[in-house]
Design a protein around this motif. Structure first.
Motif, PDB file in Angstrom:
ATOM      1  N   UNK A 136       0.957  -0.982  -0.018  1.00 29.84           N
ATOM      2  CA  UNK A 136      -0.091  -0.043   0.077  1.00 29.84           C
ATOM      3  C   UNK A 136       0.773   1.276   0.258  1.00 29.84           C
ATOM      4  N   UNK A 137       1.968   1.220   0.810  1.00 27.53           N
ATOM      5  CA  UNK A 137       2.779   2.444   0.774  1.00 27.53           C
ATOM      6  C   UNK A 137       3.774   2.327  -0.315  1.00 27.53           C
ATOM      7  N   UNK A 138       3.758   1.519  -1.344  1.00 23.11           N
ATOM      8  CA  UNK A 138       4.721   1.587  -2.581  1.00 23.11           C
ATOM      9  C   UNK A 138       6.050   1.052  -2.484  1.00 23.11           C
ATOM     10  N   UNK A 139       6.435   0.562  -1.340  1.00 22.16           N
ATOM     11  CA  UNK A 139       7.624   0.087  -1.179  1.00 22.16           C
ATOM     12  C   UNK A 139       7.761  -1.511  -0.891  1.00 22.16           C
ATOM     13  N   UNK A 140       9.048  -1.869  -0.904  1.00 19.05           N
ATOM     14  CA  UNK A 140       9.341  -3.404  -0.635  1.00 19.05           C
ATOM     15  C   UNK A 140       8.975  -3.423   0.845  1.00 19.05           C
ATOM     16  N   UNK A 141       8.715  -4.934   0.970  1.00 17.10           N
ATOM     17  CA  UNK A 141       8.592  -5.712   2.444  1.00 17.10           C
ATOM     18  C   UNK A 141       9.783  -5.326   3.207  1.00 17.10           C
ATOM     19  N   UNK A 142      10.849  -5.452   2.569  1.00 19.10           N
ATOM     20  CA  UNK A 142      12.094  -5.264   3.115  1.00 19.10           C
ATOM     21  C   UNK A 142      12.461  -4.171   3.627  1.00 19.10           C
ATOM     22  N   UNK A 143      11.836  -2.835   2.930  1.00 19.06           N
ATOM     23  CA  UNK A 143      11.783  -1.398   3.221  1.00 19.06           C
ATOM     24  C   UNK A 143      11.277  -1.371   4.567  1.00 19.06           C
ATOM     25  N   UNK A 144       9.950  -2.100   4.667  1.00 23.73           N
ATOM     26  CA  UNK A 144       9.196  -2.044   5.867  1.00 23.73           C
ATOM     27  C   UNK A 144      10.019  -2.360   6.935  1.00 23.73           C
ATOM     28  N   UNK A 145      10.513  -3.740   6.866  1.00 24.61           N
ATOM     29  CA  UNK A 145      11.384  -4.232   8.134  1.00 24.61           C
ATOM     30  C   UNK A 145      12.939  -3.317   8.171  1.00 24.61           C
ATOM     31  N   UNK A 146      12.993  -2.550   7.420  1.00 23.75           N
ATOM     32  CA  UNK A 146      14.295  -1.476   7.577  1.00 23.75           C
ATOM     33  C   UNK A 146      13.797  -0.396   8.442  1.00 23.75           C
ATOM     34  N   UNK A 147      12.522   0.009   8.585  1.00 24.46           N
ATOM     35  CA  UNK A 147      11.837   0.832   9.217  1.00 24.46           C
ATOM     36  C   UNK A 147      11.423   0.526  10.615  1.00 24.46           C
TER      37      UNK A 147
END
Length: 188
Positions: free
Chosen positions: A36-47
């Motif tokens: 939904x945010x337009x990023x990868x799941x990996x990016x989610x877990x970086x944040x």
């Protein structure tokens, strides 16, 4: 994924709140939030360590702000007044983001696990306030009583503010709640 866009963390937070409201916290995955945010799941877990942290990521900042304000209050300010002003000042920051704060609180209130986590975060904040008050020379048990009373007033004021359809100013609600506590404890 498309082209890079700024503020991935903010977009993840907004996407999470939207999905939690639409589907519920338990039915939403980190992968769905990332999409939904337009990023990868990996990016989610970086944040964020997990989807709960989207809701609680500001806790350390709130802790540091309130504890810092009590620590920095002039020495002549009575302990409960230092806590009251620190909490009211933090309320000013929440006031600026009222809609997001209300969305977040609705998600927390709908989930027992998140309510428990919220109480743990408030307990951590009370412990930080207790230490700050001790650093100002307030002895025990007065330091702990003052910190715990301050957190109780904050919770009552916050709940009052969230449920208020008029949208009164949170710092004013905090100050009015502390005034109520003073009136009750002074016997007036």
């Amino acid at each position: 994924m498309g082209r890079w866009e700024p503020d991935a963390r903010g977009r993840l937070g907004q996407a999470a709140l939207e999905l939690f409201a639409e589907r519920g916290f338990d039915q939403t995955t980190a992968a769905e939030i990332a999409k939904r945010a337009g990023v990868t799941e990996r990016t989610f877990f970086r944040h964020f360590a997990d989807k709960r942290e989207v809701l609680f990521s500001g806790s350390q900042m709130l802790h540091d702000f309130i504890v810092g304000a009590v620590t920095d209050a002039p020495p002549a300010v009575p302990p409960i007044e230092a806590v009251a002003e620190a909490v009211a000042a933090a309320g000013g920051h929440m006031q600026e983001r009222r809609e997001l704060v209300a969305q977040r609180q609705a998600v927390v209130e709908a989930n027992p696990e998140l309510r428990e986590r919220e109480l743990a975060k408030l307990s951590f904040l009370a412990a930080g306030l207790t230490d700050a008050l001790r650093g100002r020379g307030v002895p025990d048990p007065a330091a702990r009583l003052t910190a715990e009373a301050g957190m109780a007033v904050f919770r009552v004021a916050f709940e009052t503010w969230i449920k208020d359809p008029v949208g009164n100013d949170l710092p004013q609600v905090v100050r009015a709640s502390f005034a109520e506590l003073r009136a009750v404890t002074s016997g007036q």
